[in-house]
Design a protein around this motif. Sequence first.
Motif, PDB file in Angstrom:
ATOM      1  N   VAL A 296       0.830  -1.207   0.000  1.00  0.00           N
ATOM      2  CA  VAL A 296       0.000   0.000   0.000  1.00  0.00           C
ATOM      3  C   VAL A 296       0.866   1.260   0.000  1.00  0.00           C
ATOM      4  O   VAL A 296       1.854   1.351   0.754  1.00  0.00           O
ATOM      5  CB  VAL A 296      -0.955   0.006   1.215  1.00  0.00           C
ATOM      6  N   TYR A 297       0.481   2.204  -0.828  1.00  0.00           N
ATOM      7  CA  TYR A 297       1.175   3.491  -0.922  1.00  0.00           C
ATOM      8  C   TYR A 297       0.172   4.627  -0.762  1.00  0.00           C
ATOM      9  O   TYR A 297      -0.981   4.520  -1.182  1.00  0.00           O
ATOM     10  CB  TYR A 297       1.880   3.631  -2.275  1.00  0.00           C
ATOM     11  N   LYS A 298       0.630   5.712  -0.145  1.00  0.00           N
ATOM     12  CA  LYS A 298      -0.131   6.952  -0.155  1.00  0.00           C
ATOM     13  C   LYS A 298       0.209   7.695  -1.440  1.00  0.00           C
ATOM     14  O   LYS A 298       1.378   7.788  -1.818  1.00  0.00           O
ATOM     15  CB  LYS A 298       0.221   7.821   1.052  1.00  0.00           C
ATOM     16  N   LEU A 299      -0.816   8.201  -2.099  1.00  0.00           N
ATOM     17  CA  LEU A 299      -0.606   8.941  -3.344  1.00  0.00           C
ATOM     18  C   LEU A 299      -1.132  10.361  -3.162  1.00  0.00           C
ATOM     19  O   LEU A 299      -2.337  10.577  -3.069  1.00  0.00           O
ATOM     20  CB  LEU A 299      -1.326   8.251  -4.507  1.00  0.00           C
ATOM     21  N   ASN A 300      -0.218  11.309  -3.105  1.00  0.00           N
ATOM     22  CA  ASN A 300      -0.605  12.722  -3.005  1.00  0.00           C
ATOM     23  C   ASN A 300      -0.668  13.319  -4.404  1.00  0.00           C
ATOM     24  O   ASN A 300       0.214  13.079  -5.235  1.00  0.00           O
ATOM     25  CB  ASN A 300       0.410  13.481  -2.148  1.00  0.00           C
TER      26      ASN A 300
ATOM     27  N   LYS B  98       3.570   1.916   5.564  1.00  0.00           N
ATOM     28  CA  LYS B  98       3.929   0.722   6.343  1.00  0.00           C
ATOM     29  C   LYS B  98       2.744   0.220   7.156  1.00  0.00           C
ATOM     30  O   LYS B  98       2.504  -0.987   7.257  1.00  0.00           O
ATOM     31  CB  LYS B  98       5.096   1.043   7.273  1.00  0.00           C
ATOM     32  N   GLU B  99       2.014   1.153   7.751  1.00  0.00           N
ATOM     33  CA  GLU B  99       0.896   0.755   8.616  1.00  0.00           C
ATOM     34  C   GLU B  99      -0.187   0.027   7.824  1.00  0.00           C
ATOM     35  O   GLU B  99      -0.663  -1.038   8.219  1.00  0.00           O
ATOM     36  CB  GLU B  99       0.304   1.989   9.297  1.00  0.00           C
ATOM     37  N   ALA B 100      -0.577   0.587   6.681  1.00  0.00           N
ATOM     38  CA  ALA B 100      -1.631  -0.028   5.875  1.00  0.00           C
ATOM     39  C   ALA B 100      -1.179  -1.338   5.233  1.00  0.00           C
ATOM     40  O   ALA B 100      -2.000  -2.205   4.943  1.00  0.00           O
ATOM     41  CB  ALA B 100      -2.096   0.949   4.801  1.00  0.00           C
TER      42      ALA B 100
END
Length: 498
Positions: free
Chosen positions: A93-97, A122-124
Amino acid sequence: MKIIVSTKVLIYCALFGVALVVAGVILGYRIFPMIVSKKVWENAVLKEDTQQWKLFTKIPFPFQVKIHFFDVQNSNEILQGAKPIVKEVGPYVYKLNRWKDDIEWNADEISYYDCMKFEFDKEASGRLSDEDYVTILNSPFNALILAVEELSASALETVNDALPDVFNKYNSLFVKATVKELLFEGSIFCENGGEDDFATKMICQQFKAKAKVAKGMTVIGKAINYSYLNFKNNSHLGRLTIKSGLKNQEETSNLVRFDNRTRVSVWVNESSACNEIKSTTTFRPYLTPEMTFDVFSEDICRRLKMAYQKIETVKEIQGYKYVVTNDSFNAPQENQENYCFCVNRSRTLHGDFGCLKDGLLDLTTCVGAPVLLSFPHLLYGAKEYMDTVEGLDPNPELHETFVILEPISGAPLKLAKRVQFNMFIRAVPDIISIENVTNSVVPIFWIEESMILDDRYIAIIKDTLLKNLKILDMIKWGIIGLGGVALVAPTALMIYKN
């Protein structure tokens, strides 16, 4: 004491009731909707120094990107002719801004770059790490062989001898690497530019020329670096031009140009519908189930159609669910509108030239490599393709692309864009390492870009739209109800008196 009310007073009361009912109907079904509609469209049109403009220039919360790799379980056996067996691993999982850059106005048109940045979550991701190793199809290796087979089959023997020098430790149909390497850091080949061998040098020069247009390939000194997503990271996919809606609110956020062109030149016949880019980048207010939408995706160089499916509730708000139609990647024989997507650049599963069967789209002319696009797990794909690989389990609920929209404002409550990347493998004459391979479709990974609207914006929809609509509805029925009482009561008394 008996109260005597004159007939004249009763008639006036009844007429007052009629007036109230008429007023309630006019207010509730004409005046209030006009006021609400004006406000809703004002909030949809793109105009500087507004809340909508702030959301447009920078989405204030990250999207979530989930990567699911197809880990190859029997790579050695595949090279001896076995059917590929894959196991889905993930999601990583990645955050995408996302934000807009270099914004320019021209009358009622807005041009900009839609920029993005990935950050590993990392958490997700839970127990998964981007340092995990996975074994997947070696895309550059396979792409080189298929490209040479197409362009100059007589050169295959020479290419076979040069492969170890071109790919070094990645000289195989399958590669074992970390998630971080595959997605962003990349794998290095043509390390010294192939200067020690004429054939290797020629191949590396071709790769360098290809790197100018091929997505994922970059030149680093004399070497070539290949990764799946790094070309998107801290970057963009092209310049977009949309309508602001200031002149015509119905055109709000409609895409009119991509890289300053009104159509792409990727698919068959440049004037064909396949090359059109006109579509929506956001969704209009006042939706109906009969509406369909075209959305243009820069990374696959084409539009996709979305159609209404059903009503779904997101965080206590009812929305209309629209999905990408399941015939989007159908063969032209089944969907004649898709004829111009048959580019005849990748040989078919059996090594012939021709249109692909249902479920696969040849992206060669879009990404510069014989990559095949599909829905995840080959959802809606031809059985012939499904039968060539084990480990797929297509499920519309998990693998379709959809958006759930609040029907009055058009605000997206929840969405998920899901696509999968695949390649054909087969035995190619004179390439010794794959001479026993059985023709197959090998999935590489599938990616989901998703969003559920943040609670603060859910609250805005509830408090500034839905609550006010409820209040106006109460006012409407209150006036109509009061008018009904004022009409019915005197009428009943007059009947009673007579």
